[in-house]
Design an enzyme around this catalytic site. Structure first.
Site, short mmCIF file in Angstrom:
data_model
loop_
_atom_site.label_atom_id
_atom_site.label_comp_id
_atom_site.label_asym_id
_atom_site.label_seq_id
_atom_site.Cartn_x
_atom_site.Cartn_y
_atom_site.Cartn_z
N SER A 52 0.82 -1.21 0.00
CA SER A 52 0.00 0.00 0.00
C SER A 52 0.85 1.26 0.00
O SER A 52 2.00 1.27 0.46
CB SER A 52 -0.91 0.02 1.23
N1 SAH Z 1 -1.18 -5.09 3.64
C1 SAH Z 1 -0.35 -5.33 2.49
C2 SAH Z 1 -0.98 -4.91 1.17
C3 SAH Z 1 -1.95 -5.92 0.74
S1 SAH Z 1 -2.50 -5.94 -0.91
C4 SAH Z 1 1.01 -4.71 2.64
O1 SAH Z 1 1.27 -4.01 3.65
O2 SAH Z 1 1.87 -4.97 1.81
C5 SAH Z 1 -3.93 -6.98 -0.61
C6 SAH Z 1 -3.64 -8.42 -0.26
O3 SAH Z 1 -4.86 -9.03 0.09
C7 SAH Z 1 -3.06 -9.22 -1.41
O4 SAH Z 1 -1.85 -9.80 -1.02
C8 SAH Z 1 -4.12 -10.28 -1.69
O5 SAH Z 1 -3.59 -11.52 -2.09
C9 SAH Z 1 -4.81 -10.37 -0.34
N2 SAH Z 1 -6.17 -10.91 -0.34
C10 SAH Z 1 -7.19 -10.66 -1.20
N3 SAH Z 1 -8.29 -11.32 -0.82
C11 SAH Z 1 -7.98 -12.02 0.32
C12 SAH Z 1 -8.71 -12.89 1.18
N4 SAH Z 1 -9.99 -13.20 0.98
N5 SAH Z 1 -8.06 -13.41 2.26
C13 SAH Z 1 -6.75 -13.11 2.49
N6 SAH Z 1 -6.02 -12.30 1.70
C14 SAH Z 1 -6.62 -11.74 0.62
#
Ligand code: SAH
Length: 227
Positions: A52
C-alpha cells in the site's frame, strides 16, 4: 516520506509517524524497485498484488488507534509491511493471506525484524475473518470489499474498530466500523483505491477478471480532494 507525505497531509499520531520513519520499507518491495521505496505510491509485489501507499498505511493505522498489547487481525498480508507497522506499535497481529507464496515471503521478512509486538502470518480466506482467534481489538482489511464483510464486525471486542475499503473497483470508501456492545457505528473516512478482496465475502474471482482494477492504490485518485 514522513514529513512530506504523511504529516503534511494530516497524519498526526506521533507514534505512527515514528514507526514509519524507522521501518525500512525497501525490505518489503522487489529489489529492482528499491529506488522507489519512499515515494508516494503503492508498488507492485508478486502475484499482481501491491504494497500500500505509505499515506494509506498511516491513515488506516491511525484510524485503528493501536496501543501496545492490542490483538489485531489483518486481512491481506501482502508484503507484510502493514503488519510490521502494527507490530512495531506493540500489537500482537494475526495476518491472513490467501496466496501462500506471499505469506511465506512476508513471514521470512518479518522474522528478520525487531518488532516489539508480534506477527503470526496464516494462509486462508480472511474475508470471513478468523473466528478461532477472535475477538480482536482491531481488524484491518487491506483489500477492497464489495460491502463490509458480514462476519467481521461480530469478531470485534467491545469498543473494537474495523477499517475496510468498501466499494466498486475504481474507487472505494475507507470505512470505519466501531463496536459498542451489540451496536455498530459506521463512519466514512475518505476515498481510496485498493486491489480486490476475493473469497467468500469478497468479490468473485471471475468478476474481478472482467473488471478493470487499477494496478495500484493511491489517494491521488480521490476525485474530491485533488492534490
Ligand atoms: N497489507 C499489504 C498490502 C496488501 S494488498 C502490505 O502491507 O503490503 C492486498 C492483499 O490481500 C493481497 O496480497 C491479496 O492476495 C490479499 N487478499 C485478497 N483477498 C484475500 C482474502 N480473501 N483473504 C486473504 N487475503 C486476501
Amino acid at each position: 516520506m514522513v514529513d512530506r507525505q504523511l504529516r503534511h497531509r494530516g497524519i498526526a499520531d506521533e507514534r505512527v509517524l515514528a514507526v514509519m520513519a524507522s521501518l525500512p520499507r525497501e525490505l518489503f518491495i522487489p529489489p529492482k524497485l528499491e529506488a522507489h521505496a519512499y515515494m508516494d505510491d503503492a508498488l507492485p509485489i508478486d502475484l499482481g498484488q501491491t504494497i500500500s501507499q505509505p499515506y494509506m498505511v498511516a491513515r488506516m493505522t491511525e484510524l485503528l488507534q493501536p496501543t501496545p498489547g492490542m490483538h489485531v487481525l489483518e486481512v491481506g498480508t501482502g508484503s507484510g509491511y502493514q503488519a510490521a507497522v502494527l507490530a512495531r506499535l506493540g500489537c500482537s497481529v494475526v495476518s491472513i493471506e490467501r496466496h501462500a507464496p506471499l505469506a511465506d515471503a512476508a513471514r521470512d521478512r518479518l522474522e528478520g525484524l525487531e518488532l516489539g509486538g508480534s506477527v503470526r502470518v496464516v494462509v486462508g480466506d480472511g474475508s470471513v475473518g478468523r473466528p478461532e482467534d477472535a475477538p480482536f481489538d482491531a481488524i484491518i482489511v487491506t483489500a477492497a470489499a464489495p460491502v463490509v464483510p458480514r462476519l467481521l464486525p461480530g469478531q470485534l471486542s467491545d469498543g473494537g474498530r474495523l477499517v475496510v475499503p468498501v466499494g466498486p473497483s475504481q474507487r472505494q470508501e475507507l470505512t470505519l466500523v466501531t463496536r459498542h456492545g451489540d451496536d455498530f457505528e459506521t463512519r466514512d473516512c475518505g476515498g481510496c483505491v485498493f486491489v480486490p478482496l476475493l473469497g467468500a465475502a469478497g468479490f468473485r474471482e471471475a468478476a474481478v477478471g472482467r473488471r478493470k482494477w487499477p494496478g495500484r492504490q493511491s489517494l491521488r485518485s480521490r476525485p474530491e480532494r485533488p492534490e
